[in-house]
Design a protein around this motif. Structure first.
Motif, PDB file in Angstrom:
ATOM      1  N   ARG A 119       0.827  -1.201   0.000  1.00 42.45           N
ATOM      2  CA  ARG A 119       0.000   0.000   0.000  1.00 42.45           C
ATOM      3  C   ARG A 119       0.866   1.257   0.000  1.00 42.45           C
ATOM      4  NH1 ARG A 119      -2.367  -1.038   4.230  1.00 42.45           N
ATOM      5  NH2 ARG A 119      -1.360   0.398   5.683  1.00 42.45           N
ATOM      6  N   HIS A 120       1.920   1.264   0.826  1.00 46.52           N
ATOM      7  CA  HIS A 120       2.812   2.424   0.859  1.00 46.52           C
ATOM      8  C   HIS A 120       3.497   2.618  -0.495  1.00 46.52           C
ATOM      9  CE1 HIS A 120       2.089   2.777   5.074  1.00 46.52           C
ATOM     10  NE2 HIS A 120       2.767   1.695   5.411  1.00 46.52           N
ATOM     11  N   LEU A 121       3.962   1.525  -1.087  1.00 43.71           N
ATOM     12  CA  LEU A 121       4.651   1.603  -2.375  1.00 43.71           C
ATOM     13  C   LEU A 121       3.729   2.139  -3.461  1.00 43.71           C
ATOM     14  CD1 LEU A 121       6.972   1.053  -4.326  1.00 43.71           C
ATOM     15  CD2 LEU A 121       6.272  -1.362  -4.372  1.00 43.71           C
ATOM     16  N   VAL A 122       2.522   1.610  -3.522  1.00 43.07           N
ATOM     17  CA  VAL A 122       1.569   2.057  -4.542  1.00 43.07           C
ATOM     18  C   VAL A 122       1.216   3.529  -4.334  1.00 43.07           C
ATOM     19  CG1 VAL A 122      -0.790   1.775  -5.410  1.00 43.07           C
ATOM     20  CG2 VAL A 122       0.661  -0.232  -5.011  1.00 43.07           C
ATOM     21  N   ASP A 123       0.952   3.903  -3.092  1.00 43.94           N
ATOM     22  CA  ASP A 123       0.579   5.291  -2.816  1.00 43.94           C
ATOM     23  C   ASP A 123       1.687   6.260  -3.217  1.00 43.94           C
ATOM     24  OD1 ASP A 123      -1.842   4.435  -1.836  1.00 43.94           O
ATOM     25  OD2 ASP A 123      -1.342   4.710   0.275  1.00 43.94           O
ATOM     26  N   ASN A 124       2.917   5.933  -2.840  1.00 45.41           N
ATOM     27  CA  ASN A 124       4.023   6.840  -3.150  1.00 45.41           C
ATOM     28  C   ASN A 124       4.350   6.847  -4.637  1.00 45.41           C
ATOM     29  OD1 ASN A 124       4.939   8.276  -0.826  1.00 45.41           O
ATOM     30  ND2 ASN A 124       5.675   6.343   0.038  1.00 45.41           N
ATOM     31  N   THR A 125       4.251   5.693  -5.283  1.00 39.76           N
ATOM     32  CA  THR A 125       4.501   5.642  -6.724  1.00 39.76           C
ATOM     33  C   THR A 125       3.466   6.475  -7.476  1.00 39.76           C
ATOM     34  OG1 THR A 125       5.518   3.453  -6.532  1.00 39.76           O
ATOM     35  CG2 THR A 125       4.770   4.123  -8.717  1.00 39.76           C
ATOM     36  N   ILE A 174       9.996   1.234 -11.373  1.00 36.19           N
ATOM     37  CA  ILE A 174      10.433   0.887 -10.022  1.00 36.19           C
ATOM     38  C   ILE A 174      11.433  -0.260 -10.099  1.00 36.19           C
ATOM     39  CG2 ILE A 174       8.309   1.740  -8.980  1.00 36.19           C
ATOM     40  CD1 ILE A 174       7.401  -1.182  -8.655  1.00 36.19           C
ATOM     41  N   GLU A 175      12.480  -0.186  -9.277  1.00 37.35           N
ATOM     42  CA  GLU A 175      13.576  -1.158  -9.335  1.00 37.35           C
ATOM     43  C   GLU A 175      13.604  -2.053  -8.103  1.00 37.35           C
ATOM     44  OE1 GLU A 175      18.481  -1.411  -9.395  1.00 37.35           O
ATOM     45  OE2 GLU A 175      17.483   0.534  -9.632  1.00 37.35           O
ATOM     46  N   ASN A 176      13.765  -3.343  -8.342  1.00 38.01           N
ATOM     47  CA  ASN A 176      13.942  -4.308  -7.256  1.00 38.01           C
ATOM     48  C   ASN A 176      15.264  -4.058  -6.535  1.00 38.01           C
ATOM     49  OD1 ASN A 176      14.907  -5.376  -9.953  1.00 38.01           O
ATOM     50  ND2 ASN A 176      15.927  -6.840  -8.606  1.00 38.01           N
ATOM     51  N   LEU A 177      15.270  -4.353  -5.249  1.00 40.75           N
ATOM     52  CA  LEU A 177      16.388  -3.987  -4.382  1.00 40.75           C
ATOM     53  C   LEU A 177      17.268  -5.201  -4.058  1.00 40.75           C
ATOM     54  CD1 LEU A 177      17.101  -1.264  -2.944  1.00 40.75           C
ATOM     55  CD2 LEU A 177      16.031  -2.204  -0.901  1.00 40.75           C
ATOM     56  N   HIS A 227       5.354  -7.656 -20.336  1.00 41.70           N
ATOM     57  CA  HIS A 227       4.928  -6.316 -20.733  1.00 41.70           C
ATOM     58  C   HIS A 227       5.261  -5.253 -19.683  1.00 41.70           C
ATOM     59  CE1 HIS A 227       1.544  -7.488 -18.146  1.00 41.70           C
ATOM     60  NE2 HIS A 227       1.291  -6.202 -18.020  1.00 41.70           N
ATOM     61  N   LEU A 228       5.568  -5.680 -18.456  1.00 40.55           N
ATOM     62  CA  LEU A 228       5.874  -4.721 -17.404  1.00 40.55           C
ATOM     63  C   LEU A 228       7.314  -4.230 -17.446  1.00 40.55           C
ATOM     64  CD1 LEU A 228       4.104  -6.348 -14.306  1.00 40.55           C
ATOM     65  CD2 LEU A 228       3.250  -4.487 -15.752  1.00 40.55           C
ATOM     66  N   VAL A 229       8.208  -5.027 -18.030  1.00 39.52           N
ATOM     67  CA  VAL A 229       9.646  -4.768 -17.918  1.00 39.52           C
ATOM     68  C   VAL A 229      10.103  -3.820 -19.032  1.00 39.52           C
ATOM     69  CG1 VAL A 229      11.951  -5.794 -17.866  1.00 39.52           C
ATOM     70  CG2 VAL A 229       9.999  -7.009 -16.846  1.00 39.52           C
ATOM     71  N   LYS A 230      10.581  -2.653 -18.623  1.00 36.54           N
ATOM     72  CA  LYS A 230      11.022  -1.624 -19.562  1.00 36.54           C
ATOM     73  C   LYS A 230      12.543  -1.468 -19.602  1.00 36.54           C
ATOM     74  CE  LYS A 230       6.608  -0.626 -19.839  1.00 36.54           C
ATOM     75  NZ  LYS A 230       5.796  -1.085 -20.992  1.00 36.54           N
ATOM     76  N   GLU A 231      13.221  -1.909 -18.543  1.00 40.86           N
ATOM     77  CA  GLU A 231      14.665  -1.673 -18.458  1.00 40.86           C
ATOM     78  C   GLU A 231      15.307  -2.781 -17.645  1.00 40.86           C
ATOM     79  OE1 GLU A 231      17.755   1.812 -16.860  1.00 40.86           O
ATOM     80  OE2 GLU A 231      15.674   2.322 -17.335  1.00 40.86           O
ATOM     81  N   LEU A 232      16.566  -3.106 -18.007  1.00 39.17           N
ATOM     82  CA  LEU A 232      17.382  -4.076 -17.290  1.00 39.17           C
ATOM     83  C   LEU A 232      18.644  -3.379 -16.802  1.00 39.17           C
ATOM     84  CD1 LEU A 232      17.204  -6.942 -19.962  1.00 39.17           C
ATOM     85  CD2 LEU A 232      15.830  -6.794 -17.866  1.00 39.17           C
ATOM     86  N   HIS A 233      19.046  -3.692 -15.565  1.00 34.67           N
ATOM     87  CA  HIS A 233      20.296  -3.165 -15.027  1.00 34.67           C
ATOM     88  C   HIS A 233      21.294  -4.304 -14.842  1.00 34.67           C
ATOM     89  CE1 HIS A 233      19.415   1.045 -13.111  1.00 34.67           C
ATOM     90  NE2 HIS A 233      19.180   1.007 -14.395  1.00 34.67           N
ATOM     91  N   LEU A 234      22.543  -4.017 -15.182  1.00 35.61           N
ATOM     92  CA  LEU A 234      23.658  -4.941 -14.970  1.00 35.61           C
ATOM     93  C   LEU A 234      24.720  -4.227 -14.147  1.00 35.61           C
ATOM     94  CD1 LEU A 234      24.119  -6.307 -18.613  1.00 35.61           C
ATOM     95  CD2 LEU A 234      22.868  -7.391 -16.742  1.00 35.61           C
ATOM     96  N   ALA A 235      25.340  -4.955 -13.234  1.00 36.13           N
ATOM     97  CA  ALA A 235      26.403  -4.381 -12.407  1.00 36.13           C
ATOM     98  C   ALA A 235      27.246  -5.512 -11.847  1.00 36.13           C
ATOM     99  CB  ALA A 235      25.815  -3.539 -11.273  1.00 36.13           C
ATOM    100  N   GLY A 267       0.196   1.513 -12.202  1.00 32.94           N
ATOM    101  CA  GLY A 267       0.427   1.828 -13.604  1.00 32.94           C
ATOM    102  C   GLY A 267       1.876   2.111 -13.938  1.00 32.94           C
ATOM    103  N   CYS A 268       2.792   1.838 -13.014  1.00 34.89           N
ATOM    104  CA  CYS A 268       4.210   2.060 -13.282  1.00 34.89           C
ATOM    105  C   CYS A 268       4.782   0.890 -14.082  1.00 34.89           C
ATOM    106  CB  CYS A 268       4.984   2.243 -11.985  1.00 34.89           C
ATOM    107  SG  CYS A 268       5.177   0.730 -11.009  1.00 34.89           S
ATOM    108  N   GLY A 269       6.028   1.056 -14.539  1.00 36.54           N
ATOM    109  CA  GLY A 269       6.756  -0.014 -15.190  1.00 36.54           C
ATOM    110  C   GLY A 269       7.784  -0.607 -14.247  1.00 36.54           C
TER     111      GLY A 269
END
Length: 281
Positions: A123-129, A142-145, A206-214, A170-172
């Motif tokens: 709920r907090h994540l959705v509200d703030n997003t 939004i990025e996984n941690l 369909h949700l995934v717009k970007e990939l990060h590598l590190a 409605g975010c990606g």
């Protein structure tokens, strides 16, 4: 000629001039949004030069999308001013806690604190997003941690948590492959790479717009730390090849924040990622 997903790099101050000397080396660059909140000055001047030659991604580290309190309006106003000025192609931030109230005062943790995957945190994540998206008038990612603790009160998986957040706000989704791999290693998964592959296969494409590598660094205490101080590891490269097949429209970003290599070495990482995107069937 067929088009391929873009491949970019996280741009840090020591690399500004090298990038501007050869902007064709990469397809886009990402900068940390909060580093450019100040209006005017050298950072804005450099960013203006970069934005004039390449698409730009603004990646936040301070919004604290999963904080238990609303993101302060002062932060949102500064972010919106930067977005309106820079006109980035992408805007993103982390599924983390940063804002909290201590002795009646709003404080910032100065770090990306983990969250439980439960209904309250969702709920907090959705509200703030939604608060950020409404203020900016655009979708964010939004990025996984990388999480170094597991909360007993979690009542859903990380993937379920993220998918519900995307669907409700409605975010990606920005999928950090190294964070997934680090989490699997630290959880003691027998085959960390296979565990992450299952995560990717279950994720709605369909949700995934970007990939990060590190890159990451093993700690003498046993944990693997997502410090962005090393080249991308071979298991994460293998996961990137798989992710390119699963999410063929997603752009890829190379992050390298500590023990920075020469610009040419960073470009080599981008070139390897580009080879994966161009090998799509």
């Amino acid at each position: 000629m067929a088009s391929h997903p873009l491949v970019g790099v996280g741009l840090r101050a020591p690399h500004f001039e090298a990038l501007l000397a050869s902007p064709q080396s990469v397809d886009f660059v990402e900068v940390h949004a909060e580093n450019h909140f100040a209006e005017g000055g050298l950072s804005r001047a450099l960013l203006e030069r970069v934005a004039g030659v390449l698409p730009l991604s603004l990646h936040g580290t301070g919004a604290g999308l999963a904080s238990k309190v609303p993101i302060p309006m002062a932060h949102l106003r500064r972010l919106r001013a930067l977005v309106e000025w820079a006109q980035p192609t992408w805007v993103s931030d982390h599924v983390a806690q940063t804002w909290f109230v201590h002795h009646g005062q709003l404080r910032h943790a100065g770090d990306l604190l983990p969250v439980a995957f439960d209904r309250a945190a969702l709920r907090h994540l959705v509200d703030n997003t939604c608060r950020v998206q409404d203020h900016l008038g655009r979708q964010i990612l939004i990025e996984n941690l990388a999480q170094y603790v597991v909360f007993a009160q979690s009542d859903m998986t990380e993937l379920e948590f993220l998918v519900r957040a995307c669907e409700q706000s409605g975010c990606g989704l920005l999928v950090d492959l190294n964070n997934l791999h680090v989490n699997a290693l630290n959880a003691g998964e027998g085959d960390a790479e296979a565990s992450v592959r299952r995560w990717l296969d279950a994720c709605p494409a369909h949700l995934v717009k970007e990939l990060h590598l590190a890159g990451s660094t093993p700690n003498p205490g046993g944990l693997v730390i997502d410090d962005h101080a090393q080249p991308v590891s071979e298991p994460v490269w293998a996961l990137h090849r798989h992710a390119c097949q699963r999410f063929p429209q997603a752009v890829t970003l190379i992050e390298w924040d500590e023990q920075l290599p020469p610009w040419s070495r960073l470009v080599q990482e981008a070139d390897r990622a580009r080879a994966h995107t161009r090998a799509l069937a």
